[in-house]
Design an enzyme around this catalytic site. Sequence first.
Site, PDB file in Angstrom:
ATOM      1  N   GLU A  90       0.806  -1.216   0.000  1.00 19.03           N
ATOM      2  CA  GLU A  90       0.000   0.000   0.000  1.00 19.03           C
ATOM      3  C   GLU A  90       0.841   1.269   0.000  1.00 19.03           C
ATOM      4  O   GLU A  90       1.918   1.314   0.583  1.00 19.03           O
ATOM      5  CB  GLU A  90      -0.876   0.029   1.263  1.00 19.03           C
ATOM      6  CG  GLU A  90      -1.905  -1.057   1.275  1.00 19.03           C
ATOM      7  CD  GLU A  90      -2.681  -1.108   2.584  1.00 19.03           C
ATOM      8  OE1 GLU A  90      -2.669  -0.123   3.344  1.00 19.03           O
ATOM      9  OE2 GLU A  90      -3.296  -2.157   2.830  1.00 19.03           O
ATOM     10  N   CYS A 103       2.897   8.277   1.683  1.00 19.21           N
ATOM     11  CA  CYS A 103       3.272   7.356   2.759  1.00 19.21           C
ATOM     12  C   CYS A 103       3.554   6.007   2.128  1.00 19.21           C
ATOM     13  O   CYS A 103       2.674   5.411   1.514  1.00 19.21           O
ATOM     14  CB  CYS A 103       2.119   7.266   3.766  1.00 19.21           C
ATOM     15  SG  CYS A 103       2.365   6.004   5.026  1.00 19.21           S
ATOM     16  N   CYS A 110       4.801  -7.496   7.824  1.00 15.84           N
ATOM     17  CA  CYS A 110       5.684  -7.009   8.880  1.00 15.84           C
ATOM     18  C   CYS A 110       5.803  -8.093   9.937  1.00 15.84           C
ATOM     19  O   CYS A 110       4.854  -8.831  10.181  1.00 15.84           O
ATOM     20  CB  CYS A 110       5.075  -5.746   9.503  1.00 15.84           C
ATOM     21  SG  CYS A 110       6.102  -4.989  10.783  1.00 15.84           S
ATOM     22  N   CYS A 114       2.914  -5.815  16.422  1.00 19.80           N
ATOM     23  CA  CYS A 114       2.170  -4.875  17.276  1.00 19.80           C
ATOM     24  C   CYS A 114       0.683  -5.275  17.315  1.00 19.80           C
ATOM     25  O   CYS A 114       0.085  -5.584  16.289  1.00 19.80           O
ATOM     26  CB  CYS A 114       2.304  -3.441  16.758  1.00 19.80           C
ATOM     27  SG  CYS A 114       4.015  -2.856  16.749  1.00 19.80           S
ATOM     28  N   CYS A 117      -2.046  -3.398  15.003  1.00 19.49           N
ATOM     29  CA  CYS A 117      -1.715  -3.060  13.617  1.00 19.49           C
ATOM     30  C   CYS A 117      -2.131  -4.144  12.629  1.00 19.49           C
ATOM     31  O   CYS A 117      -1.809  -5.316  12.804  1.00 19.49           O
ATOM     32  CB  CYS A 117      -0.211  -2.805  13.514  1.00 19.49           C
ATOM     33  SG  CYS A 117       0.310  -2.317  11.869  1.00 19.49           S
ATOM     34  N   SER A 189       9.669   6.247  10.188  1.00 20.36           N
ATOM     35  CA  SER A 189       9.022   5.825  11.428  1.00 20.36           C
ATOM     36  C   SER A 189       9.456   4.421  11.821  1.00 20.36           C
ATOM     37  O   SER A 189       9.487   3.513  10.995  1.00 20.36           O
ATOM     38  CB  SER A 189       7.502   5.867  11.230  1.00 20.36           C
ATOM     39  OG  SER A 189       6.837   5.480  12.404  1.00 20.36           O
ATOM     40  N   SER A 212       7.517   5.177  17.134  1.00 21.98           N
ATOM     41  CA  SER A 212       6.197   4.716  17.553  1.00 21.98           C
ATOM     42  C   SER A 212       6.312   4.246  18.990  1.00 21.98           C
ATOM     43  O   SER A 212       6.790   3.148  19.253  1.00 21.98           O
ATOM     44  CB  SER A 212       5.729   3.576  16.653  1.00 21.98           C
ATOM     45  OG  SER A 212       5.656   4.026  15.328  1.00 21.98           O
ATOM     46  N   CYS A 331      -2.910   1.992   7.613  1.00 22.85           N
ATOM     47  CA  CYS A 331      -1.917   0.977   7.371  1.00 22.85           C
ATOM     48  C   CYS A 331      -2.397  -0.470   7.295  1.00 22.85           C
ATOM     49  O   CYS A 331      -2.887  -1.020   8.275  1.00 22.85           O
ATOM     50  CB  CYS A 331      -0.979   1.099   8.565  1.00 22.85           C
ATOM     51  SG  CYS A 331       0.652   0.759   8.196  1.00 22.85           S
TER      52      CYS A 331
HETATM   53  N1  SAH Z   1       6.904  -0.033  11.449  1.00 26.83           N
HETATM   54  C1  SAH Z   1       6.969   1.405  11.545  1.00 26.83           C
HETATM   55  C2  SAH Z   1       6.181   2.141  10.485  1.00 26.83           C
HETATM   56  C3  SAH Z   1       4.812   1.636  10.088  1.00 26.83           C
HETATM   57  S1  SAH Z   1       3.387   1.915  11.079  1.00 26.83           S
HETATM   58  C4  SAH Z   1       6.530   1.854  12.911  1.00 26.83           C
HETATM   59  O1  SAH Z   1       6.095   1.030  13.686  1.00 26.83           O
HETATM   60  O2  SAH Z   1       6.668   3.019  13.221  1.00 26.83           O
HETATM   61  C5  SAH Z   1       2.974   3.606  11.033  1.00 26.83           C
HETATM   62  C6  SAH Z   1       2.366   4.085  12.354  1.00 26.83           C
HETATM   63  O3  SAH Z   1       0.994   3.657  12.470  1.00 26.83           O
HETATM   64  C7  SAH Z   1       3.073   3.527  13.562  1.00 26.83           C
HETATM   65  O4  SAH Z   1       3.212   4.545  14.513  1.00 26.83           O
HETATM   66  C8  SAH Z   1       2.098   2.472  14.032  1.00 26.83           C
HETATM   67  O5  SAH Z   1       2.317   2.132  15.370  1.00 26.83           O
HETATM   68  C9  SAH Z   1       0.783   3.130  13.761  1.00 26.83           C
HETATM   69  N2  SAH Z   1      -0.386   2.253  13.739  1.00 26.83           N
HETATM   70  C10 SAH Z   1      -0.481   0.989  13.305  1.00 26.83           C
HETATM   71  N3  SAH Z   1      -1.724   0.521  13.474  1.00 26.83           N
HETATM   72  C11 SAH Z   1      -2.447   1.519  14.001  1.00 26.83           C
HETATM   73  C12 SAH Z   1      -3.808   1.653  14.404  1.00 26.83           C
HETATM   74  N4  SAH Z   1      -4.669   0.650  14.299  1.00 26.83           N
HETATM   75  N5  SAH Z   1      -4.196   2.843  14.921  1.00 26.83           N
HETATM   76  C13 SAH Z   1      -3.333   3.875  15.038  1.00 26.83           C
HETATM   77  N6  SAH Z   1      -2.042   3.803  14.681  1.00 26.83           N
HETATM   78  C14 SAH Z   1      -1.594   2.646  14.186  1.00 26.83           C
END
Ligand code: SAH
Length: 349
Positions: A90, A103, A110, A114, A117, A189, A212, A331
Site C-alpha cells: 500500500e 506514505c 511485517c 504490534c 496493527c 518511522s 512509535s 496501514c
Molecule cells: N513499522 C513502523 C512504520 C509503520 S506503522 C513503525 O512502527 O513506526 C505507522 C504508524 O501507524 C506507527 O506509529 C504504528 O504504530 C501506527 N499504527 C499501526 N496501526 C495503528 C492503528 N490501528 N491505529 C493507530 N495507529 C496505528
Amino acid sequence: MTDIKSMTMEELTHTLREMGQPAFRGGQVFTWLHRGVTSFEEMSDLPRALREQLAQTFHITAPTVARKQESRLDGTVKYLWELADGNCIETVLMQYHHGNTVCISSQVGCRMGCAFCASTIAGKVRDLTPSEMLDQVLFTQLDSGREISNIVLMGIGEPLDNMDTVLRFLTLVNHPKGLNIGMRHISLSTCGVIPGIRRLAELQLQLTLSVSLHAPDSETRSRIMPVNRAYDVEELFAACHDYFQKTGRRISFEYAMIDGVNDRPEDAKELLRRLKGLPAHFNLIPLNHVEESPLKPSTRAAVAAFQKTLEDGGVTATVRRTLGGDIDASCGQLRRKEMEERKKGAAES
Ligand code: SAH
C-alpha cells in the site's frame, strides 16, 4: 536479470562505462528511470544498439494498480500496488497545506507483531527492494498527476528491519538527477529497533525520525508491542537522547491512544518524566479500529486531557487529523482485504 532501478547513479555510470559508453550515459539512464519509464525503448536519446543491449541484461520494475480508493472528503488516495511477483503493498497520497505527502511501505507485511496493527497480522512475506520503494513515489506521482514533495516511511513494514534497502532508497530519491526530494522532507518511522536508530544517528541524515512509542513504561509497551521485549523503553529513550545529541534533530513520537491501556493522566506524566532534556513532538492518534483486534480508541475527552498534560509539561502534542476517513486508509487494511478476497476466490475455484 538485474534490477536496474535499484542501482545508484555511481553504479550505473560505472557499469555503462564498462560497456564502453561515455561518462554522461549513467546520468541519462538514471534520469529516464526516475521519470518512471517502463522500457528501454522509451529512452529516446540512447543509441538503439545500447537500448537493446540494456534490455538483455536489465529489467525495469513497474507495479500495477490492483486497487485504488479516493476519499471524497479530503483528496486522500490509497493505492494497492501489485508487484512483479504478485505480492501487494500500500501507498497513501495525502494533501497537506505544505504539499503532497506520500506514505510508503518498506516490506510486504511485517514481523514486528504490534497488537493494534493490521499490517503485521499475517507476518512478513519479504523485504521490498530499493526500486520497489522508489516506484511507490514515482508511480503515485504519475498516476495522480500530483507532484510529491514529502515522503513518510510509515506504510506497511518496519523500515529499520530492512535498513540497507531503505538507505539505498534514500540515496536514490534524494539524487538531483532523480526526484531530488530533500532529506528534510522525509520522515522515517520505527517501532523502536534500537541498533537501527543508533546507525541512523551515526549517519547524521537530516531526515525526521519518528518513534512509535505508544506506551510510557515497559510493562504496558511489551503487552502491545513485542519489539519492547528485545529493546525496552529505557534503552529506547537512551537511544533517542543519543540520537538528538548526534544529529540535533528533534524526534517525533507517535502515540496511538488506546482506551484504558495507555491513555491515563499518569501515563502522560510518566512520559514527561522520561522526556526530560529531549526536545520532542507528540502525535496523538486515536487508535484506528482494526477488525481483528479487541483494542478500542480512547475517548475524545481522554485524548484532550492527555494532550493538555503534555503541553502543560512543555511538550508539544498535536492530535492527528484523520484523513481518508471514508476509505480503508490506515496501514495494512486494504492489503488485508485483498488477501482475504484472493483466499476466498482460490477456495471457490
Ligand atoms: N513499522 C513502523 C512504520 C509503520 S506503522 C513503525 O512502527 O513506526 C505507522 C504508524 O501507524 C506507527 O506509529 C504504528 O504504530 C501506527 N499504527 C499501526 N496501526 C495503528 C492503528 N490501528 N491505529 C493507530 N495507529 C496505528
